[in-house]
Design a protein around this motif. Structure first.
Motif, short mmCIF file in Angstrom:
data_model
loop_
_atom_site.label_atom_id
_atom_site.label_comp_id
_atom_site.label_asym_id
_atom_site.label_seq_id
_atom_site.Cartn_x
_atom_site.Cartn_y
_atom_site.Cartn_z
N THR A 1 26.45 26.56 45.49
CA THR A 1 26.77 27.16 44.20
C THR A 1 26.81 28.70 44.19
O THR A 1 27.79 29.27 43.74
N PRO A 2 25.76 29.36 44.69
CA PRO A 2 25.79 30.83 44.57
C PRO A 2 27.01 31.46 45.25
O PRO A 2 27.71 32.27 44.63
N ALA A 3 27.26 31.05 46.48
CA ALA A 3 28.40 31.62 47.20
C ALA A 3 29.70 31.29 46.47
O ALA A 3 30.58 32.15 46.29
N ALA A 4 29.81 30.03 46.05
CA ALA A 4 31.03 29.62 45.36
C ALA A 4 31.22 30.39 44.07
O ALA A 4 32.33 30.77 43.71
N ALA A 5 30.12 30.65 43.38
CA ALA A 5 30.21 31.37 42.12
C ALA A 5 30.77 32.77 42.33
O ALA A 5 31.67 33.21 41.62
N VAL A 6 30.22 33.47 43.33
CA VAL A 6 30.68 34.83 43.58
C VAL A 6 32.16 34.83 43.97
O VAL A 6 32.96 35.61 43.46
N ILE A 7 32.51 33.92 44.87
CA ILE A 7 33.90 33.88 45.32
C ILE A 7 34.82 33.52 44.15
O ILE A 7 35.88 34.11 43.97
N GLY A 8 34.37 32.58 43.33
CA GLY A 8 35.19 32.18 42.19
C GLY A 8 35.37 33.33 41.21
O GLY A 8 36.47 33.61 40.75
N LEU A 9 34.28 34.03 40.96
CA LEU A 9 34.31 35.11 39.97
C LEU A 9 35.18 36.27 40.44
O LEU A 9 35.97 36.82 39.67
N VAL A 10 35.03 36.65 41.67
CA VAL A 10 35.67 37.88 42.12
C VAL A 10 36.99 37.62 42.85
O VAL A 10 37.75 38.53 43.11
N LEU A 11 37.27 36.36 43.19
CA LEU A 11 38.55 36.09 43.84
C LEU A 11 39.44 35.16 43.03
O LEU A 11 40.59 35.48 42.73
N ALA A 12 38.88 34.02 42.68
CA ALA A 12 39.72 33.03 42.03
C ALA A 12 40.15 33.51 40.65
O ALA A 12 41.34 33.47 40.31
N TYR A 13 39.20 34.00 39.87
CA TYR A 13 39.56 34.42 38.52
C TYR A 13 40.55 35.60 38.54
O TYR A 13 41.56 35.56 37.84
N PRO A 14 40.29 36.63 39.33
CA PRO A 14 41.28 37.72 39.40
C PRO A 14 42.65 37.23 39.86
O PRO A 14 43.67 37.73 39.39
N LEU A 15 42.66 36.25 40.74
CA LEU A 15 43.94 35.74 41.21
C LEU A 15 44.70 35.13 40.03
O LEU A 15 45.90 35.35 39.86
N TYR A 16 43.95 34.38 39.22
CA TYR A 16 44.54 33.81 38.02
C TYR A 16 45.00 34.92 37.07
O TYR A 16 46.11 34.91 36.53
N LEU A 17 44.14 35.91 36.92
CA LEU A 17 44.44 37.04 36.04
C LEU A 17 45.71 37.76 36.50
O LEU A 17 46.55 38.17 35.69
N LEU A 18 45.83 37.88 37.82
CA LEU A 18 46.98 38.57 38.39
C LEU A 18 48.27 37.87 38.00
O LEU A 18 49.23 38.50 37.54
N VAL A 19 48.26 36.54 38.17
CA VAL A 19 49.46 35.78 37.83
C VAL A 19 49.75 35.91 36.33
O VAL A 19 50.88 36.13 35.91
N LYS A 20 48.68 35.82 35.53
CA LYS A 20 48.86 35.91 34.08
C LYS A 20 49.45 37.28 33.70
O LYS A 20 50.41 37.38 32.93
N MET A 21 48.87 38.32 34.28
CA MET A 21 49.34 39.67 33.95
C MET A 21 50.78 39.90 34.34
O MET A 21 51.49 40.68 33.70
N SER A 22 51.22 39.21 35.39
CA SER A 22 52.58 39.44 35.86
C SER A 22 53.59 38.94 34.82
O SER A 22 54.77 39.27 34.90
N PHE A 23 53.13 38.13 33.87
CA PHE A 23 54.02 37.67 32.80
C PHE A 23 53.76 38.42 31.49
O PHE A 23 54.17 38.00 30.44
N GLN A 24 53.01 39.52 31.59
CA GLN A 24 52.64 40.24 30.38
C GLN A 24 53.07 41.69 30.44
O GLN A 24 53.21 42.25 31.52
N LYS A 25 53.24 42.25 29.24
CA LYS A 25 53.32 43.71 29.19
C LYS A 25 51.89 44.19 29.18
O LYS A 25 51.08 43.81 28.33
N TYR A 26 51.55 45.00 30.18
CA TYR A 26 50.15 45.42 30.29
C TYR A 26 50.14 46.90 30.66
O TYR A 26 50.19 47.26 31.83
N GLY A 27 50.10 47.73 29.68
CA GLY A 27 50.06 49.18 29.92
C GLY A 27 48.71 49.73 29.52
O GLY A 27 47.74 48.98 29.38
N LEU A 28 48.65 51.03 29.33
CA LEU A 28 47.39 51.67 28.98
C LEU A 28 46.82 51.13 27.68
O LEU A 28 45.64 50.85 27.56
#
Lengths: 295, 398, 317
Positions: free
Chosen positions: C34-61
């Motif tokens: 769990t601990p290792a998976a949590a860190v990896i999920g938080l800092v890799l998996a979620y940002p990866l999802y965020l990245l894809v989501k942002m690529s379909f968004q207008k995201y400026g300042l």
């Protein structure tokens, strides 16, 4: 165990018996070529160190001086007295030591699960661990920045530590798992037959045998965290909070091209890594590829 | 087919004691010679020098009428079977078998014909498309043999080809290799540390020790008339019983412990009054009932039932060998296990007895020893002693 | 592990304890992970999802401050795919990666083979040298090379002039992107050779002697032995090394960024720098994310290659 040179050399082709002198001549030829390659490969490092010891007028000379005839230490004192140097040293030490300790603990637990238990989802997890190593950091910077700014971790060492942890963990888990698998099950079993509990067997048998693996993994984590640049560069804005690599990269922008102190600083920044690297490089090479060649 | 000859061959690895010393050995055309000896005796080195995998430091090796010292392995036209078979793991069985032919630029259809023929003969025809990892140990062994045969080389070299097989398969493959060799009549040099393998397979057996060739002869002659203590102790399983004795009465009597054996002639005239080593094969140690000759008293230490027969360890009063370095280390009998106080110096005599003989450990026994079946060796040199009157002990079947 | 419990030879009173232990055994691995998976999920998996989501968004300042992007569908992708500059960058990155990876692999393998041929002392010296180079932190390496190719006092210009390869006095390597990328190629290949050379050398040393000997006896000449036996045995290593190298070289960022003082001209944009520039310099985070997604997809191919090889060599069992 401690150096590459113990790998037994395998001739590409078995020795073909040839008249002695010709063989010796050929060996000498290969040796000369080998030394030439060595000279070319090592030259940049040599150039850094020798520049670091040269006085300014020897550095800024149109005919480069290959051997520092008047070695001086002034470049090093200049580098150390450069603004924020000691801040950077402190930050780098904090970041690396926390990353090493945390990654070791987390990776060890995960490796234990992967190596000593069989459970549902084990294989997918291993694939994830391997795949995650391939995720391009440069691509993740953007969402990471958004994420970290949401949780107010931009410009904080703690945020950088968590991110480093993520990039160190997969490799650490993988390496430790390999070491754990390398310990024969019979050793634990015989300890348990001899009356030790599972935990006792773990503490008395497994842990001592894993010593080298833990050392190798922690040094790897150290090197990764120490050398990292992009995350530190993007996430740490305040000069007082920057790590050594960011400090080094911003060195010239502050004072133009002051090569002597820059090379002295670069030498200082490389020193710990070089020392540790020499200690464990063989394990890292094997960790990535061990077992891939099968006879 | 060609003959194979070592002429004063020596091998030294820089600075160390020579691995092979002044080796002279000629293997005739079509002959099967087994090179046998304990590990580290130089037998594998000798074989590898023939293959061209080790440089020859001294002397020369001939294959047929060519001196091959300076030839690369590929130019020597020999085939070799390796201990772990050395099959190419990434190639199919067909490709493994055909590799040598392909490298020698044999036409494609000829390659196919020969590979398929060999595969048929060795029972590998169904596996040609598999890879070595998918085969059992015995099958891999056969592929390794096939790879050697298909090339039709001048000579076969085999480096412990059976040692990776389990005991049953080993016995089976032993016969199969011997059969193949006889059918093909290829000059073969076979290296093993297993003297049973050597005795059962070779036309002749060459025994090596510490880089020195000890004796070359047919298996039977080697067994019946070992040239020295080492060969005597190495060949035969269980090994020959060896102990020290004194020659008395002008070479007509042998004394050890409280036993005095009449030799029935002045066999050891030259050794009268001196000590020597006496050897007797376990099967020549007989039950004493009905024997009117000399008897040896002893005590049963251990009975090992083997089914058809039994091995009995008997402790007798005699001096064990002083010079343990002259015999094969693996053949040293274990010391007495039941401390028998009255016997100050004792040796364990191993006897092969009929299974009907009922003996229990601790029991006192008398065994018969026929003096004409004894072997004698010099105490210092370990060399077999010529007996003057009676011919050597050959062939008196027990 | 649970063989005692399964043997059915346990008195009834003790059965409960064993079965509880069994449950513990089943849960333990997940707890450990769990601990290792949590860190990896938080800092890799979620940002990866965020990245894809942002690529379909207008995201400026503005959106950055509000923590909320505006959904615009595939507009970001349409915009970059219609941008000639983007395709230049893609092509440049691919070409650069191809050159770097090929050179690294060829030179690294050549050095590994050389290591087998030289005397022991040369081998020790050379491997030590390689490890030394391997240990140099990237930023330090960049600084060293920047110093060596300095237009005024750099040792490179001096040596090239002395070798009569032309007049390189005050030659600025970065004035022309071709020579500039030449320097980057050298820098990256130089830094990557040790890992490849040492790994290939270690792999070569693992190739069983008897196979090479068997091939020699089978009549193969040295080159044929290398091609027919050594190379196929090393293939898994090569696949792994090549995919790793592709991934490392494709996302090249810091070498160029630091070498050019964080102000690379658009001639020096690689995909990573282009994405960074779009996001952090002109605050078009959505566009940057779209570029990064394309980059991840490119690298996914290399990742698959790597994963397949790792799974195939049985490392995962």
């Amino acid at each position: 165990m401690s150096s590459v040179t113990q790998i037994a050399p395998t001739p590409v082709a078995p020795v073909v018996t040839r008249p002695r002198s010709r063989k010796r001549l050929r060996k000498a030829g290969w040796n000369v070529l080998g030394l030439l390659v060595l000279a070319v490969m090592v030259f940049p490092v040599y150039w850094m160190v020798s520049t670091a010891f040269k006085p300014g007028h020897d550095i800024l000379s149109y005919t480069p001086q290959f051997i520092p005839t008047h070695p001086v230490l002034s470049n090093f004192t200049d580098a150390i007295h450069q603004q924020f140097f000691w801040n950077a040293v402190k930050n780098s030490l904090i970041v690396t030591s926390v990353v090493v300790v945390l990654s070791l603990v987390l990776a060890f637990l995960a490796a234990l699960a992967l190596a000593k238990f069989s459970f549902y989802g084990r294989k997918p997890f291993i694939v994830v661990i391997l795949g995650v190593q391939m995720v391009p950091l440069a691509a993740l910077i953007i969402p990471l920045y958004i994420l970290m700014s949401r949780v107010h971790q931009v410009d904080k060492l703690s945020g950088v530590i968590v991110m480093y942890l993520t990039f160190v963990l997969p490799f650490a888990v993988w390496t430790l798992r390999g070491f754990l698998l390398g310990v024969p099950k019979e050793l634990e079993e015989s300890a348990m037959v001899d009356g030790a509990t599972r935990f006792g067997a773990f503490v008395r048998i497994l842990l001592p045998l894993l010593g080298p693996g833990l050392v190798a993994t922690s040094i790897f984590a150290f090197i990764q965290a120490w050398n990292e640049f992009i995350i530190a560069y993007v996430f740490l804005h305040t000069p007082e909070k920057q790590t050594l690599m960011v400090w080094l990269a911003s060195f010239t922008t502050l004072r133009g091209t002051d090569w002597g102190p820059l090379m002295a600083g670069a030498t200082l920044c490389s020193l710990p890594v070089i020392i540790f690297f020499v200690l464990v490089q063989r394990k890292i090479a094997f960790g990535l590829t061990a077992g891939a060649v099968k006879g | 087919m060609a003959e194979l000859e070592f002429i004063h061959v020596g091998k030294t690895y820089g600075g160390e004691a020579p691995a092979v010393r002044d080796l002279n050995l000629k293997i005739d055309e079509g002959e099967f010679v087994v090179l046998v000896g304990p590990s580290g005796c130089g037998k594998t080195t000798a074989l590898r020098m023939v293959a061209g995998l080790e440089e020859i430091t001294e002397g020369e090796i001939r294959i047929g009428d060519r001196v091959v010292n300076d030839l690369a392995p590929r130019e020597r036209d020999i085939a070799m079977v390796f201990q772990n078979y050395a099959l190419y793991p990434h190639k199919t069985i067909y490709e493994n078998l055909a590799f040598g032919l392909r490298m020698r630029k044999v036409p494609k259809d000829e390659q196919r014909r020969r590979v398929e023929e060999i595969a048929q003969k060795l029972g590998l025809a169904d596996m040609l498309n598999r890879r070595p990892a998918q085969l059992s140990g015995g099958q891999r062994q056969r592929v390794a043999m096939g790879r050697a045969i298909v090339r039709e080389p001048e000579a076969f070299l085999m480096d412990e080809p059976l040692s990776n097989l389990d005991a049953k398969l080993r016995v089976q493959m032993r016969a199969e290799i011997a059969r193949i060799q006889q059918a093909l009549e290829v000059t073969t040099l076979y290296v093993t540390h297993d003297q049973v393998e050597a005795m059962t397979m070779g036309d002749r057996v060459a025994v090596m020790r510490d880089g020195v060739l000890q004796q070359v002869d047919t298996p039977q002659r080697l067994y019946d008339a070992p040239a020295n203590l080492f060969v005597a102790s190495f060949v035969g399983s269980p090994p020959m019983n060896l102990f020290e004795a004194t020659v008395e009465a002008d070479g007509t009597q042998l004394v050890f412990g409280e036993t005095r054996l009449e030799l029935g002639g002045r066999l050891l005239r030259d050794y009268s009054g001196r000590r020597l080593v006496v050897g007797i094969r376990p099967e020549e140690v007989r039950e004493a009932s009905g024997w009117d000759g000399a008897r040896v008293r002893g005590r049963v230490l251990l009975v090992e039932a083997l089914g058809a027969e039994q091995l009995i360890h008997i402790e007798i009063a005699a001096s064990p060998l002083e010079r343990a370095d002259l015999v094969d280390a693996a053949a040293q009998p274990p010391g007495p296990t039941l401390g028998v106080e009255e016997l100050e110096r004792s040796v364990t005599l191993l006897g092969r007895f009929d299974r009907h003989l009922l003996l229990t450990p601790g029991e006192a026994v008398e065994v018969a020893i026929d003096p004409s079946l004894l072997h004698f060796f010099d105490l210092e040199t370990g060399l077999a002693l010529p007996t003057t009157d009676v011919p050597a002990v050959a062939g008196v079947a027990g | 592990m649970a063989s005692v419990a399964e043997s059915g030879y346990i008195p009834a009173s003790r059965r409960r304890r064993f079965s509880r232990r069994r449950v513990g055994q089943a849960v333990a691995p997940y707890v450990l992970l769990t601990p290792a998976a949590a860190v990896i999920g938080l800092v890799l998996a979620y940002p990866l999802y965020l990245l894809v989501k942002m690529s379909f968004q207008k995201y400026g300042l503005f959106e950055l401050i509000r923590h909320q992007g505006k959904w615009i569908g595939t507009a970001n992708y349409a915009s970059i795919f219609h941008d000639a500059e983007f395709w230049h960058v893609v092509l440049r990155t691919l070409l650069f990666t191809a050159v770097c990876v090929s050179l690294t692999m060829i030179l690294g393998t050549a050095i590994a083979l050389l290591l087998l041929q030289v005397s022991r002392w040369v081998r020790i010296a050379l491997t030590t040298g390689l490890v030394l180079v391997w240990a140099v932190p990237v930023i330090v390496a960049v600084d060293i090379w920047r110093w060596m190719v300095d237009y005024q006092f750099g040792v490179a210009n001096w040596i090239l002039t002395e070798l009569h390869l032309g007049n390189f006095a005050r030659h600025d390597w970065f004035a022309n992107p071709w020579t500039g990328f030449g320097v980057f190629t050298l820098l990256i290949v130089w830094g990557a050779i040790p890992f490849v050379a040492i790994t290939v050398y270690a792999a070569l040393a693992q190739v069983p002697h008897e196979l090479l000997e068997a091939a020699a006896i089978d009549g193969a000449k040295p080159w044929a032995i290398f091609r027919e036996v050594t190379l196929p045995l090393l293939k898994p290593i090569f696949v792994i090394l090549i995919s790793l190298s592709i991934i490392w070289d494709f996302q090249v960022f810091q070498q160029i960024w630091v070498m050019l003082d964080g102000r690379p001209s658009s001639d020096y944009y690689t995909m990573a720098i282009y994405a960074f520039h779009q996001s952090f310099q002109i605050s078009e985070y959505g566009l940057g994310a779209a570029i990064a997604v394309v980059m991840v997809l490119f690298m996914f191919a290399a990742t698959l290659l790597y994963l397949r090889q790792m799974l195939r060599t049985g490392e995962v069992n």
